[in-house]
Design a protein around this motif. Sequence first.
Motif, PDB file in Angstrom:
ATOM      1  N   TRP A   1       0.838  -1.209   0.000  1.00 36.64           N
ATOM      2  CA  TRP A   1       0.000   0.000   0.000  1.00 36.64           C
ATOM      3  C   TRP A   1       0.868   1.252   0.000  1.00 36.64           C
ATOM      4  O   TRP A   1       1.711   1.428   0.869  1.00 36.64           O
ATOM      5  N   ILE A   2       0.654   2.131  -0.988  1.00 37.33           N
ATOM      6  CA  ILE A   2       1.292   3.448  -1.006  1.00 37.33           C
ATOM      7  C   ILE A   2       0.247   4.461  -0.580  1.00 37.33           C
ATOM      8  O   ILE A   2      -0.819   4.581  -1.198  1.00 37.33           O
ATOM      9  N   ALA A   3       0.543   5.202   0.511  1.00 41.87           N
ATOM     10  CA  ALA A   3      -0.476   6.083   1.095  1.00 41.87           C
ATOM     11  C   ALA A   3       0.165   7.329   1.676  1.00 41.87           C
ATOM     12  O   ALA A   3       1.384   7.408   1.859  1.00 41.87           O
ATOM     13  N   GLY A   4      -0.687   8.301   1.989  1.00 45.38           N
ATOM     14  CA  GLY A   4      -0.238   9.523   2.649  1.00 45.38           C
ATOM     15  C   GLY A   4      -0.579  10.773   1.858  1.00 45.38           C
ATOM     16  O   GLY A   4      -0.956  10.721   0.690  1.00 45.38           O
ATOM     17  N   GLY A   5      -0.476  11.917   2.536  1.00 42.22           N
ATOM     18  CA  GLY A   5      -0.816  13.208   1.957  1.00 42.22           C
ATOM     19  C   GLY A   5      -1.408  14.088   3.038  1.00 42.22           C
ATOM     20  O   GLY A   5      -0.949  14.075   4.178  1.00 42.22           O
ATOM     21  N   LEU A   6      -2.454  14.830   2.699  1.00 41.35           N
ATOM     22  CA  LEU A   6      -3.142  15.677   3.671  1.00 41.35           C
ATOM     23  C   LEU A   6      -4.348  14.932   4.230  1.00 41.35           C
ATOM     24  O   LEU A   6      -5.252  14.564   3.490  1.00 41.35           O
ATOM     25  N   ALA A   7      -4.378  14.732   5.536  1.00 40.80           N
ATOM     26  CA  ALA A   7      -5.404  13.892   6.158  1.00 40.80           C
ATOM     27  C   ALA A   7      -6.760  14.581   6.272  1.00 40.80           C
ATOM     28  O   ALA A   7      -7.778  13.911   6.431  1.00 40.80           O
TER      29      ALA A   7
ATOM     30  N   ALA B   1       8.143  -1.920  -4.958  1.00 40.13           N
ATOM     31  CA  ALA B   1       8.585  -3.037  -5.805  1.00 40.13           C
ATOM     32  C   ALA B   1       9.540  -3.947  -5.045  1.00 40.13           C
ATOM     33  O   ALA B   1       9.496  -5.182  -5.188  1.00 40.13           O
ATOM     34  N   ARG B   2      10.385  -3.364  -4.205  1.00 34.99           N
ATOM     35  CA  ARG B   2      11.331  -4.147  -3.400  1.00 34.99           C
ATOM     36  C   ARG B   2      10.589  -5.036  -2.405  1.00 34.99           C
ATOM     37  O   ARG B   2      10.987  -6.176  -2.140  1.00 34.99           O
ATOM     38  N   LEU B   3       9.486  -4.535  -1.862  1.00 37.57           N
ATOM     39  CA  LEU B   3       8.740  -5.258  -0.841  1.00 37.57           C
ATOM     40  C   LEU B   3       7.745  -6.269  -1.423  1.00 37.57           C
ATOM     41  O   LEU B   3       7.351  -7.210  -0.741  1.00 37.57           O
ATOM     42  N   ALA B   4       7.334  -6.060  -2.670  1.00 35.95           N
ATOM     43  CA  ALA B   4       6.300  -6.900  -3.265  1.00 35.95           C
ATOM     44  C   ALA B   4       6.854  -8.242  -3.731  1.00 35.95           C
ATOM     45  O   ALA B   4       8.040  -8.367  -4.069  1.00 35.95           O
ATOM     46  N   GLU B   5       5.972  -9.230  -3.774  1.00 33.87           N
ATOM     47  CA  GLU B   5       6.292 -10.549  -4.304  1.00 33.87           C
ATOM     48  C   GLU B   5       5.404 -10.819  -5.509  1.00 33.87           C
ATOM     49  O   GLU B   5       4.327 -10.215  -5.649  1.00 33.87           O
ATOM     50  N   PRO B   6       5.840 -11.703  -6.421  1.00 34.72           N
ATOM     51  CA  PRO B   6       4.992 -12.013  -7.572  1.00 34.72           C
ATOM     52  C   PRO B   6       3.583 -12.407  -7.133  1.00 34.72           C
ATOM     53  O   PRO B   6       3.408 -13.162  -6.174  1.00 34.72           O
ATOM     54  N   GLY B   7       2.598 -11.847  -7.811  1.00 29.88           N
ATOM     55  CA  GLY B   7       1.199 -12.070  -7.447  1.00 29.88           C
ATOM     56  C   GLY B   7       0.616 -10.966  -6.595  1.00 29.88           C
ATOM     57  O   GLY B   7      -0.603 -10.890  -6.413  1.00 29.88           O
ATOM     58  N   ASP B   8       1.477 -10.106  -6.033  1.00 26.05           N
ATOM     59  CA  ASP B   8       1.009  -8.991  -5.212  1.00 26.05           C
ATOM     60  C   ASP B   8       0.494  -7.848  -6.083  1.00 26.05           C
ATOM     61  O   ASP B   8       0.762  -7.776  -7.290  1.00 26.05           O
ATOM     62  N   THR B   9      -0.199  -6.914  -5.443  1.00 15.14           N
ATOM     63  CA  THR B   9      -0.616  -5.667  -6.075  1.00 15.14           C
ATOM     64  C   THR B   9       0.006  -4.505  -5.321  1.00 15.14           C
ATOM     65  O   THR B   9      -0.116  -4.431  -4.092  1.00 15.14           O
ATOM     66  N   VAL B  10       0.682  -3.624  -6.048  1.00 18.53           N
ATOM     67  CA  VAL B  10       1.123  -2.352  -5.473  1.00 18.53           C
ATOM     68  C   VAL B  10       0.012  -1.348  -5.758  1.00 18.53           C
ATOM     69  O   VAL B  10      -0.304  -1.064  -6.916  1.00 18.53           O
TER      70      VAL B  10
ATOM     71  N   ARG C   1       0.781  -6.598   2.554  1.00 14.34           N
ATOM     72  CA  ARG C   1       2.135  -7.151   2.590  1.00 14.34           C
ATOM     73  C   ARG C   1       3.068  -6.146   3.257  1.00 14.34           C
ATOM     74  O   ARG C   1       3.945  -6.507   4.045  1.00 14.34           O
ATOM     75  N   ALA C   2       2.872  -4.863   2.909  1.00 11.81           N
ATOM     76  CA  ALA C   2       3.725  -3.795   3.435  1.00 11.81           C
ATOM     77  C   ALA C   2       3.068  -2.463   3.109  1.00 11.81           C
ATOM     78  O   ALA C   2       2.075  -2.406   2.369  1.00 11.81           O
ATOM     79  N   ALA C   3       3.612  -1.383   3.658  1.00  9.68           N
ATOM     80  CA  ALA C   3       3.111  -0.044   3.368  1.00  9.68           C
ATOM     81  C   ALA C   3       4.279   0.895   3.127  1.00  9.68           C
ATOM     82  O   ALA C   3       5.311   0.813   3.806  1.00  9.68           O
ATOM     83  N   VAL C   4       4.102   1.783   2.153  1.00 13.29           N
ATOM     84  CA  VAL C   4       5.073   2.835   1.866  1.00 13.29           C
ATOM     85  C   VAL C   4       4.348   4.156   2.030  1.00 13.29           C
ATOM     86  O   VAL C   4       3.337   4.413   1.361  1.00 13.29           O
ATOM     87  N   LEU C   5       4.838   5.011   2.933  1.00 14.31           N
ATOM     88  CA  LEU C   5       4.129   6.233   3.294  1.00 14.31           C
ATOM     89  C   LEU C   5       4.914   7.463   2.880  1.00 14.31           C
ATOM     90  O   LEU C   5       6.132   7.533   3.039  1.00 14.31           O
ATOM     91  N   LEU C   6       4.195   8.440   2.343  1.00 17.43           N
ATOM     92  CA  LEU C   6       4.797   9.719   1.993  1.00 17.43           C
ATOM     93  C   LEU C   6       3.765  10.815   2.230  1.00 17.43           C
ATOM     94  O   LEU C   6       2.591  10.546   2.452  1.00 17.43           O
ATOM     95  N   GLY C   7       4.209  12.061   2.219  1.00 14.18           N
ATOM     96  CA  GLY C   7       3.287  13.167   2.388  1.00 14.18           C
ATOM     97  C   GLY C   7       3.263  13.748   3.789  1.00 14.18           C
ATOM     98  O   GLY C   7       3.829  13.190   4.736  1.00 14.18           O
ATOM     99  N   ALA C   8       2.567  14.864   3.919  1.00 14.69           N
ATOM    100  CA  ALA C   8       2.609  15.672   5.138  1.00 14.69           C
ATOM    101  C   ALA C   8       2.107  14.935   6.379  1.00 14.69           C
ATOM    102  O   ALA C   8       2.664  15.088   7.467  1.00 14.69           O
TER     103      ALA C   8
END
Length: 475
Positions: free
Chosen positions: A365-371, A432-441, A388-395
Amino acid sequence: MGSGQVTSWQGKNITVAGLGVSGISAARALAGLGASVTVVDGGDSEGHRARAAELGELGISVRLADAETLPEGTDLVVTSPGWKPESPLFAAAAAAGVEVVGDVEIAWQLRGPDAAPWLAITGTNGKTTTTQMLASILKAAGLKTAAVGNIGTPIIDVVLGEEKYDVLAVELSSYQLHWAPSLRAHSAAVLNLAPDHLDWHGTMQAYAADKGRIYEGNTVACVYNVADPATEALVVEADVEEGCRAIGFTLGAPGPSMLGVVDGILVDRAFVENRQKNAQELAEVKDVNPPAPHNIANALAAAALARAFGVAPRAVRDGLRDFRPDAHRVAFVDEVAGVTYVDDSKATNTHAAEASLAAFEPVVWIAGGLAKGATFDELVQKSAKRMRAAVLLGADRALIAEALARHAPEVPVVDLDRTDTGAMLAAVREAARLAEPGDTVLLAPACASMDMFANYNKRGDAFADAVRELAAENA
C-alpha cells in the motif's frame, strides 16, 4: 427573497462569491437575465485579474482581494461550493437579512416548464463514477442525457443551453446540497456516508444532514445503500412526494424493493411485477468495469436510478458494458516482474481507500498526503490482513504510521521523508522491493494530494510515470 422561484432577475443586485468555474457561470447567466452582478474573491493573482477583465466586458463588477465585505444593496448571495458557511461574507449577509444560495439552487430555479428531470447522486465516495455509469445507461436506452453538476459543464450552463435533454444525471457534493434548499429531484441516491469534509461542515451530523437534502421532495425513488444504515436513515427522515419508494442496493441477494447480486448476476427486485417472488436480470458482474466490490455497488445504484426512470433491463447491461471509468480510479497501470500496479489516486479519504484495499490481496500500500482531519485506525484494522507492506509519503504520513503500529505491527512500513519530484518514484521502487509475484502495489492514499501535487490527477500521473520507468528498467 426566500428560496422559492424568482420570477424575474431584472434589476436584482446579486453578489457572486468566488471567481472559479461555477462562480463565473452564475455571474454570466444572471447578468444575461438582467441582474446587476458583483463578483467578490479574496484572490488577486494575474489569473484573477484576467478573469475579472473578461467579466468586466459583460458589465459585471469584480472585487478582488476582498472576500469579506458584502456589497451595499445586495439582494441575494450566490456562492461557489467551497466557501465555508462561517465565511465573514455570509455572516454579513445574515446580519443584513440576505439569503445565500449556491449555483445548483440557481440552476434549479432557472429550469423552464419543460425542463428535464434530475436523477441525483451524492455520497462520500463513488459519486462521479456512478453518475457517469448512470449517464451511460440512459444513453444506451436512447435518451438524451448528460452527466452534470459536480462534474463536467457547469449545471447553470446546461440548464440555460440550447440543447434539450430527456433527463440529467446530476452529481451533487455536500457543499452544493447545503446551498440548494429548493432542489427536488425525480429520484436520488446516497451511495455511502463516512467522515469527510468535517473541516467544512463542522460535525458528522451536519455533513450527513446536507447529504440527506438530496432526498427532499423526491417523486419516484430514494435509493440507499443496504450496507450503510446511515443512508437509509436519511431516507426515513426525508419529506418526499406521496408514492415515492425507498429502494435499497446490496452486494448480497436482494430482498423486495432492492437491487442486488445473485450468482454473479445483477438483479432487480424493485421495479418488477410481484417483487415478493420475481427478480429481473439486469447484467453480469463481469459487465462492470472494474468489477471491484465498491464499483459493483456503484453500478447497482446507477441501475436503480435508471430503472426508477423506466429504463429497460437491456439498456442497463449495455450501458454498463459501454462505461469506461475516468483515470486514477482503480486503474490498472502495468504488471512488472509479476507484480500488478494499480492507480487509485482518487481515493482521497479513508472510506475510499478501504474500498480500494478490499479489492486486492496481498497489497503493498502506497499512502499519505493531507489527512483533512481524518483518523486511520478503523481503516488499518479492517485492511491489515490484506497488506504485505506499506510505503508512506506526504505531510500527514505519521498519522498512518501510528495507526499501522497500533493495529498492524507485523506490516513492514517504509517512511519516505521527502517531498521532491522524485518522491513518487522512490515510493514505487520501495514498493517493488517489498512486493512478491502475485502482489498488487496499490496507490490508494486515503489523503488529499495538495501537500505535494496540484491535484489527485497529477499524483496519479506521477505514480504511472514511476511504474513505467520501473518497467523500462526491468525490460
